[in-house]
Design an enzyme around this catalytic site. Structure first.
Site, mmCIF file in Angstrom:
data_model
loop_
_atom_site.group_PDB
_atom_site.id
_atom_site.type_symbol
_atom_site.label_atom_id
_atom_site.label_comp_id
_atom_site.label_asym_id
_atom_site.label_seq_id
_atom_site.Cartn_x
_atom_site.Cartn_y
_atom_site.Cartn_z
ATOM 1 N N ASP A 7 -56.230 -74.988 -43.507
ATOM 2 C CA ASP A 7 -57.186 -74.633 -42.473
ATOM 3 C C ASP A 7 -58.148 -75.821 -42.394
ATOM 4 O O ASP A 7 -58.238 -76.613 -43.330
ATOM 5 C CB ASP A 7 -57.909 -73.340 -42.868
ATOM 6 N N ASP A 9 -61.900 -75.983 -40.733
ATOM 7 C CA ASP A 9 -63.321 -75.706 -40.960
ATOM 8 C C ASP A 9 -63.525 -74.886 -42.229
ATOM 9 O O ASP A 9 -62.954 -73.809 -42.386
ATOM 10 C CB ASP A 9 -63.920 -74.968 -39.758
#
Length: 178
Positions: A7, A9
């Site tokens: 992922d 952020d």
């Protein structure tokens, strides 16, 4: 191919509830760039799967998102690594698309782009949605405590089969140890 899906952020860069809206606001989590380089140097292929509803909400443009990703790639390459593939969902949650995590669309896009099967790959995230998509796609889920990770842990997530680490660098150290 040994695939690691990240992922963005909260895992690679600092997260904000107000969204990361420009390359100037994009700051790596300490150690994350080195972690990606370390994984690459150990033979892992690194891909990124990220929800970016800020595009759909009009907070920033696709060109700005591309500039953030160019900054990220540049830092990783300078450290001696490479991001093989970045796939993102620009949609808002109410659009009910197939690419927004926890649905498997981004992982499927990565599989197609890299001509591989993500089953058994590592998937590192900081939210329950990341853990859900990892498990539904047969990936090995890893929850980092950076970003929203501490908040996710506080929500009583079922941690069966989920490795929990402090940050991406700790995960890279684990994966590359002899």
């Amino acid at each position: 191919m040994q695939l690691v899906i990240l992922d963005r952020d909260g895992v690679i860069n600092e997260d904000s509830d107000d969204y990361i809206k420009s390359p100037q606001e994009w700051h790596p989590v300490p150690g994350s760039i080195e972690a990606i380089a370390k994984l690459c140097q150990a033979g892992f292929t690194v891909a990124v799967a990220t929800n970016q509803s800020g595009v759909g909400r009009g907070y920033y443009s696709l060109a700005t998102l591309d500039a953030m990703h160019a900054k990220m790639r540049g830092l990783v390459e300078k450290a001696g690594g490479q991001i093989a593939c970045i796939r993102f969902c620009p949609h808002t949650p109410d659009e009910n698309c197939e690419c927004r995590k926890p649905k498997p669309g981004l992982v499927r896009q990565i599989e197609k782009a890299l001509n591989c099967d993500a089953k058994g790959a590592w998937f590192v995230g900081d939210t329950a949605k990341d853990m859900q998509v990892a498990q539904s796609c047969g990936c090995q889920p890893v929850l980092v405590k950076t970003g929203k990770g501490q908040r996710t842990l506080g929500k009583g997530l079922n941690l069966d089969g989920i490795r929990v680490v402090n940050n991406l660098l700790e995960f890279a150290d684990f994966l590359t140890q002899d």
